[in-house]
Design a protein around this motif. Structure first.
Motif, PDB file in Angstrom:
ATOM      1  N   PHE A 235      41.043  36.537  45.160  1.00 20.29           N
ATOM      2  CA  PHE A 235      40.193  37.150  44.493  1.00 20.29           C
ATOM      3  C   PHE A 235      41.046  36.400  43.047  1.00 20.29           C
ATOM      4  N   TYR A 236      41.410  36.575  42.037  1.00 19.05           N
ATOM      5  CA  TYR A 236      42.458  35.226  40.803  1.00 19.05           C
ATOM      6  C   TYR A 236      43.188  36.511  40.064  1.00 19.05           C
ATOM      7  N   GLY A 237      44.098  36.286  39.646  1.00 18.82           N
ATOM      8  CA  GLY A 237      44.569  37.351  38.451  1.00 18.82           C
ATOM      9  C   GLY A 237      44.575  36.579  37.335  1.00 18.82           C
ATOM     10  N   TRP A 238      44.147  36.942  35.950  1.00 25.16           N
ATOM     11  CA  TRP A 238      43.963  36.093  34.852  1.00 25.16           C
ATOM     12  C   TRP A 238      44.942  36.917  33.799  1.00 25.16           C
ATOM     13  N   VAL A 239      45.099  36.602  32.746  1.00 27.80           N
ATOM     14  CA  VAL A 239      45.723  36.183  31.580  1.00 27.80           C
ATOM     15  C   VAL A 239      45.545  36.275  30.120  1.00 27.80           C
ATOM     16  N   PHE A 240      44.283  36.353  29.238  1.00 27.85           N
ATOM     17  CA  PHE A 240      43.424  36.670  28.551  1.00 27.85           C
ATOM     18  C   PHE A 240      44.364  36.930  27.320  1.00 27.85           C
ATOM     19  N   PRO A 241      43.568  35.846  26.206  1.00 30.37           N
ATOM     20  CA  PRO A 241      44.912  36.468  24.902  1.00 30.37           C
ATOM     21  C   PRO A 241      43.078  37.208  24.575  1.00 30.37           C
ATOM     22  N   HIS A 242      43.484  38.302  23.255  1.00 34.85           N
ATOM     23  CA  HIS A 242      42.739  39.002  22.419  1.00 34.85           C
ATOM     24  C   HIS A 242      43.444  38.869  20.636  1.00 34.85           C
ATOM     25  N   GLY A 243      43.762  38.147  20.289  1.00 31.76           N
ATOM     26  CA  GLY A 243      44.434  37.995  19.236  1.00 31.76           C
ATOM     27  C   GLY A 243      45.956  38.883  19.201  1.00 31.76           C
ATOM     28  N   GLU A 244      45.549  40.108  18.335  1.00 32.01           N
ATOM     29  CA  GLU A 244      47.027  40.833  18.981  1.00 32.01           C
ATOM     30  C   GLU A 244      46.978  40.788  19.965  1.00 32.01           C
ATOM     31  N   THR A 245      46.226  41.143  21.036  1.00 34.49           N
ATOM     32  CA  THR A 245      46.351  42.431  22.481  1.00 34.49           C
ATOM     33  C   THR A 245      45.976  40.897  23.228  1.00 34.49           C
ATOM     34  N   THR A 246      46.509  40.983  25.101  1.00 32.91           N
ATOM     35  CA  THR A 246      46.594  40.348  25.818  1.00 32.91           C
ATOM     36  C   THR A 246      46.023  41.044  27.482  1.00 32.91           C
ATOM     37  N   SER A 247      44.915  41.020  27.829  1.00 28.59           N
ATOM     38  CA  SER A 247      44.343  41.341  28.635  1.00 28.59           C
ATOM     39  C   SER A 247      44.754  40.336  30.312  1.00 28.59           C
ATOM     40  N   ILE A 248      45.734  40.958  31.379  1.00 26.89           N
ATOM     41  CA  ILE A 248      46.751  40.514  32.335  1.00 26.89           C
ATOM     42  C   ILE A 248      46.174  41.321  33.405  1.00 26.89           C
ATOM     43  N   LEU A 266      52.360  39.065  37.494  1.00 24.81           N
ATOM     44  CA  LEU A 266      52.021  38.701  36.939  1.00 24.81           C
ATOM     45  C   LEU A 266      52.234  38.429  35.428  1.00 24.81           C
ATOM     46  N   ARG A 267      52.615  39.342  34.934  1.00 25.71           N
ATOM     47  CA  ARG A 267      53.191  39.849  33.557  1.00 25.71           C
ATOM     48  C   ARG A 267      54.932  38.949  33.824  1.00 25.71           C
ATOM     49  N   ALA A 268      55.446  39.193  34.512  1.00 23.29           N
ATOM     50  CA  ALA A 268      56.823  38.403  34.546  1.00 23.29           C
ATOM     51  C   ALA A 268      56.572  36.712  35.139  1.00 23.29           C
TER      52      ALA A 268
END
Length: 425
Positions: A235-248, A266-268
């Protein structure tokens, strides 16, 4: 308001005492599952004047990157204040670390927080007249006179305009199962369904500030997508911004794969190793519509329960709400006529509208996500401006872009060349 035979008539906004039949609260329609699909179906049925219940477990948030296209914002009247970010580009990262940026011309992708977004949809359904029930579905039983009885794990709270009530059983003429990929409603009402392909997704919501990533303003309008076997083998990995938060997050169909470790890595890699973790969520995501959505009587599925998440991209919010709108239309026809054939029409209509896109995305995933060698070439294809334009037009408007035949032919030729390896990555 349309009402059941032998049940008292009531207004959508002033329900009065809940009517009962043989000790169970009585509704025209019961929607099980309070996500985007369930809330949308409940809204449409309540607006049509049918006595509708929306059953939600409460406290659960599905792991989701939170991306919604302009088509969804327009079709479902989503207020702009729910958008935490407006994405103007995507960054594709290949196994080698190669970066390809895909800017969005004349458009954007909206980002929502599912916690706030889903509650907005449920509240909107309630304001239209749907009765919210906080409880957990346990079993589906035959009711009286062709109805269905939904047995709930007690105690289940019914939040009606006249106050709170408690019930263990709900009786209805129609049941809509919108209770997720591993739908308990589907297992009981359509037990012979073959399981569809799915991935298990896991993500962590972290604070955008306080990370060692590039300045927040540099990432606030960009989604990063990692096509790397070390992050996901299929599949894939994602880093999606949500303003004050981020989905990883990431996902895979391979059992036993270390998703938590992959997200930690992925966070690192993306500079969020030390960012504050706000919450963690995981759930299966289906990648193919079920062969059948209705039981031939008075149960029908919508959203993830019906398998309507796009392959390759994993996009689910738009298709969940669109499927629910179509299911609601079929349900209204069923409630008006009593003809079960009306429910069968929902899947047929959805596949006419979206089946071709699902087929193409399924082929894309099966071809390009199998190895890092292929993923490297897939990212290389994304450099092409025609590929970028067609991708974003199809995503934003939910229809296959009608580009020139020459552009389609050139893209097909590139795909063949990269797949066979005679074009450089």
């Amino acid at each position: 308001m349309k009402s059941l035979a032998n049940a008292p008539t009531a207004s959508a906004t002033t329900l009065g005492p809940l009517p009962t039949s043989f000790g169970a609260a009585f509704f025209d329609a019961v929607v099980i599952g309070g996500g985007p699909a369930g809330a949308t179906a409940a809204l449409e049925l309540a607006k049509a004047g049918y006595r509708t219940a929306l059953i939600e477990r409460g406290g659960r948030i599905k792991p989701c990157g939170g991306a919604i296209p302009p088509r969804l914002i327009q079709d479902f009247a989503i207020p702009r204040h729910l958008l935490k970010a407006e994405i103007s580009s995507a960054r594709m990262i290949a196994p080698s670390g190669r970066i390809v940026d895909m800017p969005i011309d004349n458009g954007f992708v909206g980002m929502v927080d599912r916690d706030e977004f889903d509650e907005f949809l449920r509240d909107r359904a309630a304001k239209a007249g749907a009765v919210r029930i906080t409880g957990q579905f346990e079993a589906l039983e035959d009711g009286h006179g062709g109805t269905r009885t939904i047995r709930l794990k007690a105690p289940s709270e019914i939040n009606s305009p006249t106050g709170s009530h408690f019930a263990e059983r709900i009786e209805a003429r129609l049941v809509i199962g919108a209770d997720g990929a591993r739908s308990a409603v589907a297992r009981q009402a359509l037990p012979r369904q073959k399981p569809v392909p799915s991935v298990f997704a896991y993500h962590e919501i972290v604070a955008s500030e306080g990370s060692s990533a590039e300045p927040a303003q540099g990432r606030a309008a960009r989604c990063d997508v990692f096509y790397q076997g070390a992050i996901s083998p299929d599949f894939y990995g994602w880093v999606f911004p949500h303003g004050e938060t981020t989905s990883i997050g990431t996902g895979t169909a391979k059992k036993g794969y270390g998703l938590r470790k992959a997200v930690t890595d992925l966070r690192a890699a993306s500079g969020y190793a030390d960012a504050q973790t706000i919450r963690r969520e995981g759930a299966p995501i289906p990648l193919k519509p079920l062969k059948r959505w209705d039981d031939g009587r008075n149960v029908v599925l919508a959203g993830d329960a019906a398998g309507v998440v796009a392959p390759a991209s994993g996009e689910g919010i738009y298709y969940a709400m669109e499927s629910a709108r179509i299911v609601a239309e079929a349900s209204i026809a069923f409630l008006a006529t009593g003809k079960a054939e009306a429910l069968k029409s929902a899947r047929a209509k959805f596949m006419v509208d979206h089946g071709r896109i699902f087929m193409i995305l399924g082929m894309l995933q099966s071809v390009w996500y199998r190895s890092d060698w292929l993923r490297e070439r897939f990212v290389a294809i994304c450099r092409d401006r025609d590929v970028q334009r067609l991708t974003w037009e199809s995503y934003m408007h939910k229809r296959l872009s009608r580009a020139s035949p020459a552009a389609h032919a050139r893209i097909l030729w590139q795909n063949i060349g990269h797949y066979l390896g005679w074009r450089p990555a």
